[in-house]
Design a protein around this motif. Structure first.
Motif, mmCIF file in Angstrom:
data_model
loop_
_atom_site.group_PDB
_atom_site.id
_atom_site.type_symbol
_atom_site.label_atom_id
_atom_site.label_comp_id
_atom_site.label_asym_id
_atom_site.label_seq_id
_atom_site.Cartn_x
_atom_site.Cartn_y
_atom_site.Cartn_z
ATOM 1 N N GLU A 138 60.148 60.213 25.068
ATOM 2 C CA GLU A 138 61.299 60.367 25.961
ATOM 3 C C GLU A 138 60.831 60.730 27.373
ATOM 4 O OE1 GLU A 138 65.660 62.568 26.109
ATOM 5 O OE2 GLU A 138 64.184 63.264 24.650
ATOM 6 N N LEU A 139 59.870 61.631 27.485
ATOM 7 C CA LEU A 139 59.313 61.990 28.791
ATOM 8 C C LEU A 139 58.668 60.771 29.446
ATOM 9 C CD1 LEU A 139 57.262 65.084 29.808
ATOM 10 C CD2 LEU A 139 56.402 62.806 30.296
ATOM 11 N N VAL A 164 59.365 58.726 33.083
ATOM 12 C CA VAL A 164 58.360 58.385 34.099
ATOM 13 C C VAL A 164 58.349 56.873 34.328
ATOM 14 C CG1 VAL A 164 55.896 58.404 34.680
ATOM 15 C CG2 VAL A 164 56.955 60.422 33.615
ATOM 16 N N ASP A 165 58.426 56.104 33.242
ATOM 17 C CA ASP A 165 58.461 54.650 33.352
ATOM 18 C C ASP A 165 59.657 54.185 34.191
ATOM 19 O OD1 ASP A 165 57.642 51.886 32.510
ATOM 20 O OD2 ASP A 165 59.611 51.967 31.514
ATOM 21 N N GLU A 166 60.824 54.771 33.957
ATOM 22 C CA GLU A 166 62.020 54.413 34.740
ATOM 23 C C GLU A 166 61.816 54.713 36.221
ATOM 24 O OE1 GLU A 166 65.326 56.455 32.972
ATOM 25 O OE2 GLU A 166 65.155 55.321 31.097
ATOM 26 N N ARG A 167 61.198 55.847 36.515
ATOM 27 C CA ARG A 167 60.919 56.204 37.918
ATOM 28 C C ARG A 167 59.972 55.173 38.540
ATOM 29 N NH1 ARG A 167 62.363 58.468 41.427
ATOM 30 N NH2 ARG A 167 60.979 60.189 41.914
ATOM 31 N N CYS A 168 58.988 54.733 37.783
ATOM 32 C CA CYS A 168 58.048 53.731 38.294
ATOM 33 C C CYS A 168 58.757 52.403 38.544
ATOM 34 C CB CYS A 168 56.894 53.530 37.311
ATOM 35 S SG CYS A 168 55.816 54.967 37.164
ATOM 36 N N GLN A 169 59.634 52.014 37.631
ATOM 37 C CA GLN A 169 60.348 50.745 37.765
ATOM 38 C C GLN A 169 61.225 50.730 39.016
ATOM 39 O OE1 GLN A 169 59.138 48.378 35.882
ATOM 40 N NE2 GLN A 169 57.993 50.013 34.881
ATOM 41 N N GLU A 217 52.055 50.737 31.584
ATOM 42 C CA GLU A 217 51.623 50.249 30.275
ATOM 43 C C GLU A 217 51.636 51.421 29.300
ATOM 44 O OE1 GLU A 217 47.691 48.371 28.053
ATOM 45 O OE2 GLU A 217 47.638 48.725 30.211
ATOM 46 N N PHE A 218 52.359 51.270 28.187
ATOM 47 C CA PHE A 218 52.371 52.259 27.120
ATOM 48 C C PHE A 218 51.256 51.915 26.136
ATOM 49 C CE2 PHE A 218 56.588 52.786 28.766
ATOM 50 C CZ PHE A 218 56.960 54.082 28.449
ATOM 51 N N LEU A 236 50.006 54.472 31.293
ATOM 52 C CA LEU A 236 49.165 54.117 32.422
ATOM 53 C C LEU A 236 50.046 53.531 33.513
ATOM 54 C CD1 LEU A 236 46.256 52.313 30.528
ATOM 55 C CD2 LEU A 236 46.529 54.744 31.026
ATOM 56 N N VAL A 237 49.923 54.064 34.698
ATOM 57 C CA VAL A 237 50.695 53.623 35.853
ATOM 58 C C VAL A 237 49.688 53.164 36.893
ATOM 59 C CG1 VAL A 237 52.301 54.335 37.658
ATOM 60 C CG2 VAL A 237 52.461 55.360 35.380
ATOM 61 N N THR A 238 49.845 51.954 37.403
ATOM 62 C CA THR A 238 48.901 51.469 38.404
ATOM 63 C C THR A 238 49.651 50.979 39.623
ATOM 64 O OG1 THR A 238 47.341 50.820 36.686
ATOM 65 C CG2 THR A 238 47.011 49.876 38.875
#
Length: 151
Positions: free
Chosen positions: A30-31, A35-40, A47-48, A60-62
């Motif tokens: 869930e956390l 973070v993924d939504e914020r990146c989008q 990448e999960f 992983l956020v690039t």
């Protein structure tokens, strides 16, 4: 170069990250979805990488370099798990952040969700300056499931 995000940009993410009960026995998905939504929101790819149970993952956020490269650059690494709260004398809900005398209290505030919140708040800054060709190297925040997880 654009200044780094200030406390007013970090606090909403910090309060949200601290509200997730990511005790080491629980899922952190869930956390990571947050973070993924914020990146989008900023067009930053993620990448999960799931563990064998599928209940936990590394994220992983690039933020690619101005020329599109994703290799090299700088990595930010912060774990998302917290130690159990059983047997501890909390005076408030450890997953409901409380500010008292200028300090924030919640499980994970010092280790390591505050750093993770700073990395999340920096994502739009990195994305913006990269588009302006001001960052020659990629930036890669990593959010592993456990403190001692190798990527």
């Amino acid at each position: 170069m654009t200044p780094v995000a200030g406390l007013d940009q970090v606090m909403p993410d910090l309060e949200r990250l601290l509200s997730f009960d990511t005790t080491s026995s629980n899922s952190n998905l869930e956390l990571l979805r947050y973070v993924d939504e914020r990146c989008q929101e900023y067009g930053v790819p993620t990448e999960f990488i799931y563990d064998e149970s599928g209940r936990k993952a590394n994220l992983l956020v690039t933020v690619p370099a101005a020329d599109g490269r994703t290799a090299g650059g700088v990595m930010f690494l912060g774990h998302t798990d917290t130690v159990p709260i059983e047997g501890q004398a909390w005076t408030h809900d450890p997953f409901s952040p409380t500010v008292h005398k200028g300090r924030i209290y919640a499980r994970g505030a010092a280790d390591m969700k505050a750093f993770c919140a700073c990395a999340v708040a920096a994502i739009p800054v990195f994305a913006q300056v990269t588009r302006l060709s001001e960052i020659p190297q990629p930036r890669s925040p990593k959010f592993p499931t456990r403190e001692r997880t190798s990527l």
